[in-house]
Write a protein that holds these residues in place. Structure first.
Motif, mmCIF file in Angstrom:
data_model
loop_
_atom_site.group_PDB
_atom_site.id
_atom_site.type_symbol
_atom_site.label_atom_id
_atom_site.label_comp_id
_atom_site.label_asym_id
_atom_site.label_seq_id
_atom_site.Cartn_x
_atom_site.Cartn_y
_atom_site.Cartn_z
ATOM 1 N N GLY A 75 38.101 -3.508 7.261
ATOM 2 C CA GLY A 75 38.060 -4.812 6.617
ATOM 3 C C GLY A 75 37.906 -5.974 7.567
ATOM 4 O O GLY A 75 38.105 -7.132 7.182
ATOM 5 N N ASN A 76 37.507 -5.710 8.811
ATOM 6 C CA ASN A 76 37.427 -6.782 9.804
ATOM 7 C C ASN A 76 36.236 -6.530 10.715
ATOM 8 O O ASN A 76 35.213 -6.039 10.280
ATOM 9 C CB ASN A 76 38.760 -6.849 10.569
ATOM 10 N N ALA A 77 36.364 -6.854 11.972
ATOM 11 C CA ALA A 77 35.243 -6.788 12.911
ATOM 12 C C ALA A 77 35.000 -5.362 13.410
ATOM 13 O O ALA A 77 35.869 -4.490 13.357
ATOM 14 C CB ALA A 77 35.500 -7.710 14.094
ATOM 15 N N GLY A 78 33.804 -5.179 13.910
ATOM 16 C CA GLY A 78 33.433 -3.976 14.650
ATOM 17 C C GLY A 78 32.696 -4.420 15.896
ATOM 18 O O GLY A 78 32.564 -5.619 16.163
ATOM 19 N N GLY A 79 32.197 -3.465 16.656
ATOM 20 C CA GLY A 79 31.452 -3.853 17.844
ATOM 21 C C GLY A 79 31.311 -2.715 18.824
ATOM 22 O O GLY A 79 31.499 -1.537 18.485
ATOM 23 N N VAL A 80 30.958 -3.073 20.046
ATOM 24 C CA VAL A 80 30.696 -2.108 21.115
ATOM 25 C C VAL A 80 31.697 -2.320 22.240
ATOM 26 O O VAL A 80 31.987 -3.464 22.618
ATOM 27 C CB VAL A 80 29.259 -2.277 21.655
ATOM 28 N N VAL A 81 32.215 -1.226 22.774
ATOM 29 C CA VAL A 81 33.077 -1.292 23.953
ATOM 30 C C VAL A 81 32.184 -1.471 25.177
ATOM 31 O O VAL A 81 31.377 -0.604 25.492
ATOM 32 C CB VAL A 81 33.931 -0.017 24.094
ATOM 33 N N GLU A 82 32.310 -2.612 25.854
ATOM 34 C CA GLU A 82 31.426 -2.928 26.977
ATOM 35 C C GLU A 82 32.052 -2.609 28.331
ATOM 36 O O GLU A 82 31.342 -2.239 29.267
ATOM 37 C CB GLU A 82 31.028 -4.402 26.933
ATOM 38 N N GLU A 83 33.369 -2.794 28.467
ATOM 39 C CA GLU A 83 34.039 -2.533 29.732
ATOM 40 C C GLU A 83 35.414 -1.939 29.449
ATOM 41 O O GLU A 83 36.036 -2.266 28.430
ATOM 42 C CB GLU A 83 34.227 -3.819 30.551
ATOM 43 N N CYS A 84 35.900 -1.121 30.361
ATOM 44 C CA CYS A 84 37.230 -0.542 30.196
ATOM 45 C C CYS A 84 37.737 -0.071 31.548
ATOM 46 O O CYS A 84 37.132 0.795 32.173
ATOM 47 C CB CYS A 84 37.173 0.617 29.205
ATOM 48 N N GLU A 85 38.842 -0.643 31.992
ATOM 49 C CA GLU A 85 39.486 -0.246 33.234
ATOM 50 C C GLU A 85 40.992 -0.144 32.984
ATOM 51 O O GLU A 85 41.707 -1.139 33.027
ATOM 52 C CB GLU A 85 39.209 -1.249 34.364
ATOM 53 N N ARG A 86 41.459 1.076 32.721
ATOM 54 C CA ARG A 86 42.873 1.304 32.437
ATOM 55 C C ARG A 86 43.702 1.076 33.697
ATOM 56 O O ARG A 86 43.324 1.550 34.757
ATOM 57 C CB ARG A 86 43.057 2.741 31.945
ATOM 58 N N PRO A 87 44.865 0.410 33.592
ATOM 59 C CA PRO A 87 45.411 -0.325 32.447
ATOM 60 C C PRO A 87 45.266 -1.827 32.665
ATOM 61 O O PRO A 87 46.207 -2.573 32.427
ATOM 62 C CB PRO A 87 46.878 0.089 32.490
ATOM 63 N N LYS A 88 44.094 -2.269 33.133
ATOM 64 C CA LYS A 88 43.926 -3.664 33.527
ATOM 65 C C LYS A 88 43.154 -4.504 32.521
ATOM 66 O O LYS A 88 43.551 -5.629 32.217
ATOM 67 C CB LYS A 88 43.225 -3.742 34.894
ATOM 68 N N HIS A 89 42.019 -4.014 32.042
ATOM 69 C CA HIS A 89 41.270 -4.856 31.105
ATOM 70 C C HIS A 89 40.247 -4.033 30.325
ATOM 71 O O HIS A 89 39.820 -2.957 30.763
ATOM 72 C CB HIS A 89 40.562 -6.013 31.831
ATOM 73 N N PHE A 90 39.892 -4.554 29.150
ATOM 74 C CA PHE A 90 38.740 -4.036 28.421
ATOM 75 C C PHE A 90 38.023 -5.204 27.760
ATOM 76 O O PHE A 90 38.612 -6.277 27.534
ATOM 77 C CB PHE A 90 39.130 -2.953 27.403
ATOM 78 N N ALA A 91 36.733 -4.997 27.491
ATOM 79 C CA ALA A 91 35.910 -6.029 26.853
ATOM 80 C C ALA A 91 35.074 -5.377 25.763
ATOM 81 O O ALA A 91 34.530 -4.280 25.951
ATOM 82 C CB ALA A 91 35.005 -6.708 27.873
ATOM 83 N N VAL A 92 34.995 -6.051 24.609
ATOM 84 C CA VAL A 92 34.219 -5.542 23.479
ATOM 85 C C VAL A 92 33.434 -6.683 22.847
ATOM 86 O O VAL A 92 33.796 -7.856 22.988
ATOM 87 C CB VAL A 92 35.132 -4.896 22.407
ATOM 88 N N THR A 93 32.363 -6.335 22.158
ATOM 89 C CA THR A 93 31.751 -7.323 21.283
ATOM 90 C C THR A 93 32.579 -7.371 20.002
ATOM 91 O O THR A 93 33.217 -6.381 19.612
ATOM 92 C CB THR A 93 30.292 -6.988 20.945
ATOM 93 N N TRP A 94 32.558 -8.540 19.365
ATOM 94 C CA TRP A 94 33.354 -8.767 18.148
ATOM 95 C C TRP A 94 32.355 -9.211 17.079
ATOM 96 O O TRP A 94 31.924 -10.354 17.058
ATOM 97 C CB TRP A 94 34.406 -9.830 18.419
#
Length: 213
Positions: A75-94
């Motif tokens: 019922g909300n946003a979707g997108g693509v996982v663009e970056e992921c570095e556990r456990p520091k940061h992740f970035a996605v499209t919204w």
């Protein structure tokens, strides 16, 4: 039954900032929210990225939660996982319909636990911004960060019925008004007109709570 005993204090746990940005030559605004949680980075990371834990404080999620994979929140946003570095940061499209914005989460150890920094960047519709300001997006994240805090404190899932009803309760109105005012002040600090920003905070409060002004 109330979700919060002191909604103003809980809203005050978030530090809010607005920045100017640019994507592919187009101007953007970046809403930045920070809150420190009394847990370690690995636990907070799992709470934010594990498909079994995310619904306990946010929304059910499906998809492939790895770089290049697509996700969809119910019922909300979707997108693509663009970056992921556990456990520091992740970035996605919204992505919501044709509208695309960008979300980044950064985690850093702190004396009291782990500080979460959320950055949501979007191209801005001037009419929408003048009417509501950054609170239109920011307050939604405040509510999510509140739910995250409740889950981490208790270990239990947030009751979805209570969460749905919360904005219309007395405590919910106090929380949302405090958060919306905080976003308005952040926008003013970034150069927005003070009168428009504060009127936008009232409009945002009304939007989320169903109350006028």
């Amino acid at each position: 039954m109330s979700m919060l005993t002191d909604p103003v204090a809980v809203a005050g746990l978030v530090t809010r900032e607005i920045r100017a940005g640019e994507r592919q030559g187009a101007p953007t605004r970046i809403a930045v929210a920070r809150r420190t949680y009394a847990t370690d980075p690995d636990d907070l990371w799992d709470t934010l990225t594990d498909a079994e834990r995310i619904p306990r404080w946010f929304l059910p999620i499906t998809g492939e939660l790895t770089v290049g994979g697509r996700y969809q929140l119910e019922g909300n946003a979707g997108g693509v996982v663009e970056e992921c570095e556990r456990p520091k940061h992740f970035a996605v499209t919204w992505e919501m319909g044709p509208m695309i914005s960008w979300l980044e989460i950064r985690l850093a150890p702190a004396t009291e636990g782990t500080t979460l920094e959320l950055l949501h960047e979007a191209a801005v519709d001037p009419d929408m911004w003048n009417q509501f300001g950054p609170g239109a997006v920011g307050v939604g994240w405040d509510l999510a960060l509140m739910g995250l805090g409740l889950h981490l404190e208790s270990g239990a899932a947030v009751d979805p019925t209570l969460a749905l009803d919360f904005p219309s309760t007395q405590e919910g109105v106090q929380f949302i008004r405090t958060a919306a005012t905080g976003w308005a002040e952040a926008a003013i600090a970034d150069g927005d007109d003070p009168t428009l920003a504060r009127e936008g905070a009232e409009a945002t409060t009304g939007f989320y709570t169903g109350a006028a002004g």
